[in-house]
Design an enzyme around this catalytic site. Structure first.
Site, PDB file in Angstrom:
ATOM      1  NE  ARG A 124      -3.332   2.567   2.584  1.00 50.60           N
ATOM      2  CZ  ARG A 124      -3.363   3.384   3.627  1.00 50.60           C
ATOM      3  NH1 ARG A 124      -2.849   3.027   4.791  1.00 50.60           N
ATOM      4  NH2 ARG A 124      -3.937   4.558   3.539  1.00 50.60           N
ATOM      5  CG  HIS A 164      -1.310   8.846   3.507  1.00 54.11           C
ATOM      6  ND1 HIS A 164      -1.405   7.482   3.726  1.00 54.11           N
ATOM      7  CD2 HIS A 164      -0.976   9.376   4.705  1.00 54.11           C
ATOM      8  CE1 HIS A 164      -1.127   7.217   4.996  1.00 54.11           C
ATOM      9  NE2 HIS A 164      -0.862   8.350   5.615  1.00 54.11           N
ATOM     10  CD  GLU A 208      -5.101   7.422   9.792  1.00 55.59           C
ATOM     11  OE1 GLU A 208      -4.642   8.476  10.281  1.00 55.59           O
ATOM     12  OE2 GLU A 208      -4.722   6.298  10.156  1.00 55.59           O
ATOM     13  CG  ASN A 264      -5.552   3.242   8.587  1.00 55.14           C
ATOM     14  OD1 ASN A 264      -5.679   2.225   7.891  1.00 55.14           O
ATOM     15  ND2 ASN A 264      -5.142   4.400   8.087  1.00 55.14           N
ATOM     16  CE1 TYR A 312      -0.039   2.342  13.446  1.00 54.30           C
ATOM     17  CE2 TYR A 312      -2.025   3.573  12.875  1.00 54.30           C
ATOM     18  CZ  TYR A 312      -0.797   3.034  12.517  1.00 54.30           C
ATOM     19  OH  TYR A 312      -0.332   3.178  11.228  1.00 54.30           O
ATOM     20  CD  GLU A 318      -1.894   3.953   8.186  1.00 53.70           C
ATOM     21  OE1 GLU A 318      -1.646   4.373   9.327  1.00 53.70           O
ATOM     22  OE2 GLU A 318      -2.084   4.698   7.215  1.00 53.70           O
TER      23      GLU A 318
HETATM   24  C1  FCB Z   1      -1.527   7.114  10.809  1.00 56.87           C
HETATM   25  C2  FCB Z   1      -1.094   7.650   9.464  1.00 56.87           C
HETATM   26  C3  FCB Z   1       0.213   7.088   8.973  1.00 56.87           C
HETATM   27  C4  FCB Z   1       1.220   6.914  10.097  1.00 56.87           C
HETATM   28  C5  FCB Z   1       0.616   6.231  11.281  1.00 56.87           C
HETATM   29  C6  FCB Z   1       1.556   6.005  12.430  1.00 56.87           C
HETATM   30  O1  FCB Z   1      -2.415   7.980  11.400  1.00 56.87           O
HETATM   31  O2  FCB Z   1      -2.060   7.359   8.483  1.00 56.87           O
HETATM   32  O3  FCB Z   1       0.682   7.913   7.937  1.00 56.87           O
HETATM   33  O4  FCB Z   1       1.818   8.110  10.391  1.00 56.87           O
HETATM   34  O5  FCB Z   1      -0.501   6.936  11.728  1.00 56.87           O
END
Ligand code: FCB
Length: 467
Positions: free
Chosen positions: A92, A136, A181, A308, A310, A370
Site C-alpha cells: 500500500r 494521504h 484518515e 487503521n 493502533y 494500517e
Molecule cells: C496514521 C497515518 C500514517 C502513520 C501512522 C503512524 O495515522 O495514516 O501515515 O503516520 O498513523
C-alpha cells in the site's frame, strides 16, 4: 530432515495463528508518499501543505522535513526487491497529488504519472498487488491558498485528479483507496492544527471534513468508470475505540460522546449516509454547509473499508459534560504497556472494533490498511536490529484479528505500518514504525527482526494455503 522450526523460524503458536487466515488473504506493508519519497522539488512536483508546514519553525520535531525522507523516489527498484525478499503479496502506497498536478488542478505533470506507472509496473512484475491511496495528506499548496479543504471546490479538484490517475493506471491497479484518515486531515489539520495546514478552528474542521467526504463521494463514480469491473474502491478510516474507566454515569456519557467524535464522524456518513446524531451539538459547531445530494454521493456503496488502528482510549467523565475533543483520557492504565507514541497496546479493542464494523456498520469486506508500533530501535552498524516488542505487538494484534475472522468478520488482508522507518509527521524521524530500519545518514535499509519474523509468518501462510 529439517524440523518445522527450521523451515519457519517462528513459534508453533504462530503457525496456528496463520492457519486462521483464509487462503488468498493478502499480507502487506504500507507507506505514504510524503513520509518516504523525498525529492520534493524534482521532476516538476509542485509544493504541498506538508512542505510548507514542516518548513515552519516549531511545527515538526526538531525542524525535520520530508525533503529527503527515505529517498524512496530514487530507490524504487531496491525497495521493491526488499518487499519481494519479505514475501509481501501486497503493498500500500500513496500518490502525491502535487507530483501529478503541481497546481492541484489544470496542467498534468507527465513525469509524476510516469513515476507511479513505473512503480506499479515494477510491483506487478514482482507479483505484488498495488493498493493505491490517492490522498494521504499532501494537498497541493496552491489549493490550500484558496481555502484547501474548507473550499468546496477542492472536492471537485480531487475528483478530477482521481479521474486522471485512474485513467492512466486503472487498467492495472485493482485496489484503490480514495482517502487516508480524513478524520486526521480534518481535525488534526484544521481543528487543533498539529498537522498541516496547521489551522486551529473547530468549525473549519467540520467544513473540511464534509468536503473530504464529498471528495470521496464525487471521485467514486469517476474512478469506477476507469477501472476494471473486478477492481475495488474503498477508503481508509482511523479508529480509536473508547472505553469507560469506571461505571459512573458521567463516564458513560463522556465515553459515548468521545466515540461519536473519534469513531463515528466519518464511518456513519459512509456506511449510513448521515452524520451521527448529536455530533455537531456535542462539538459545539454548526453543521457544515451541505447541498442536496451530498449525502447520497458520500453514502454510495464502497467495495471495502480500510481500517487503521493502533490503540484505544480510556475515558473518565467529569462533573460537567466534556466537549468530546477535550474529554479526560486516563493513562497510564495500570498494568498496560505502551508504545513509543504513548499509545496503549490493547489487541482486545482491535477485535471488538472489527466486530463492530461488521455488525453495526455492515461492512462486507475489510482490510487492515494500517497497524503497527513505534519503538526505540537501536542499530549497531551490522545487519541486525532486534525489535522483540514490535514482533509481540504485531503477533498480538494478528491474534485478535484471527479471532475476528473466526467470529465471521470478512477480513481480507493486513498491512503493517510501515514497510520502512519514515517521516512520522509532527514527530519527524524520531519515531520508527518500520519492519525495516532506515539509517538516515546513508539510507541503508536493514531488515529488523520483526521483518524476518513477518517474512517467516507469510511464508508459512503461503505454504498452508497450498495444502
Ligand atoms: C496514521 C497515518 C500514517 C502513520 C501512522 C503512524 O495515522 O495514516 O501515515 O503516520 O498513523
Amino acid at each position: 530432515m529439517s524440523s518445522i522450526e527450521e523451515i519457519y523460524p517462528i513459534s508453533r503458536a504462530d503457525l496456528d495463528l496463520v492457519r486462521a487466515f483464509p487462503k488468498g488473504f493478502l499480507w502487506g506493508a504500507a507507506t505514504a508518499s510524503y513520509q518516504i519519497e523525498g525529492a520534493i522539488k524534482e521532476d516538476g512536483r509542485g509544493p504541498s501543505i506538508w512542505d510548507e508546514f514542516s518548513a515552519t519553525p516549531g511545527k515538526v520535531f526538531q525542524g525535520h522535513t520530508g525533503e529527503v525522507a527515505t529517498d524512496h523516489y530514487h530507490r524504487v527498484p531496491e525497495d521493491i526487491v526488499l518487499m519481494k525478499e519479505l514475501g509481501l503479496s501486497a503493498y500500500r502506497f500513496s500518490i502525491a497529488w502535487p507530483r501529478v498536478l503541481p497546481q492541484g488542478r489544470g496542467a498534468i505533470n507527465a513525469a509524476g504519472l510516469d513515476f507511479y506507472e513505473r512503480l506499479v509496473d515494477e510491483l506487478l512484475a514482482h507479483g505484488i498487488a498495488p493498493f493505491v491511496t490517492l490522498y494521504h495528506w499532501d494537498l497541493p499548496l496552491s489549493l490550500h491558498k484558496v481555502g484547501g479543504w474548507t473550499n468546496r471546490d477542492t472536492a471537485y479538484a480531487f475528483a478530477d485528479y482521481a479521474d486522471i490517475v485512474t485513467k492512466r493506471l486503472g487498467d492495472r491497479v485493482a485496489n484503490w483507496i480514495t482517502l487516508n484518515e480524513p478524520w486526521c486531515s480534518a481535525y488534526l489539520g484544521y481543528g487543533c492544527g498539529i498537522h498541516a495546514p496547521g489551522i486551529q478552528d473547530r468549525q473549519a474542521a467540520f467544513v473540511a471534513g464534509h468536503h473530504l467526504l464529498l471528495a470521496h463521494g464525487l471521485a467514486l463514480p469517476r474512478m469506477r468508470a476507469n477501472i476494471k469491473s473486478v477492481a475495488q474502491v474503498g477508503l481508509s478510516l482511523n479508529f480509536t475505540p473508547t472505553y469507560a474507566s469506571d461505571e459512573r454515569e458521567e463516564t458513560k456519557r463522556d465515553t459515548e460522546l468521545t466515540d461519536l467524535f473519534v469513531n463515528q464522524w466519518f464511518i456513519s456518513p459512509i456506511a449510513h449516509g448521515r452524520y451521527p446524531e448529536g455530533l455537531f451539538e456535542a462539538l459545539e459547531v454548526t453543521p457544515p454547509p451541505m447541498q442536496d445530494g451530498d449525502l447520497e454521493l458520500i453514502g454510495a456503496p464502497i467495495d471495502f473499508l480500510g481500517v487503521n488502528n493502533y490503540t484505544r482510549d480510556v475515558i473518565r467523565g467529569g462533573t460537567i459534560p466534556a466537549r468530546p475533543d477535550e474529554s479526560v483520557k486516563v493513562g497510564p492504565v495500570p498494568g498496560a504497556c505502551y508504545t513509543e507514541m504513548g499509545w496503549e497496546i490493547h489487541p482486545q479493542s482491535f477485535n471488538e472494533l472489527l466486530l463492530r464494523l461488521y455488525h453495526e456498520y455492515g461492512m462486507q469486506a475489510l482490510y487492515i490498511t494500517e497497524n503497527g508500533a513505534a519503538f526505540k530501535d537501536t542499530w549497531n552498524g551490522d545487519g541486525v536490529v532486534h525489535d522483540p516488542r514490535r514482533i509481540a505487538y504485531i503477533q498480538e494484534y494478528l491474534q485478535a484479528a484471527a479471532e475476528a475472522v473466526e467470529q465471521g468478520v470478512p477480513l481480507r488482508g493486513y498491512f503493517t505500518w510501515s514497510l520502512l522507518d519514515n517521516f512520522e509527521w509532527a514527530e519527524g524521524y524520531s519515531k520508527r514504525f518500520g519492519i525495516v530500519y532506515v539509517d538516515y545518514q546513508t539510507q541503508r535499509r536493514i531488515i529488523k527482526d520483526s521483518g524476518h519474523w513477518y517474512k517467516a509468518l507469510l511464508s508459512a501462510h503461503r505454504d498452508a494455503s497450498t495444502l
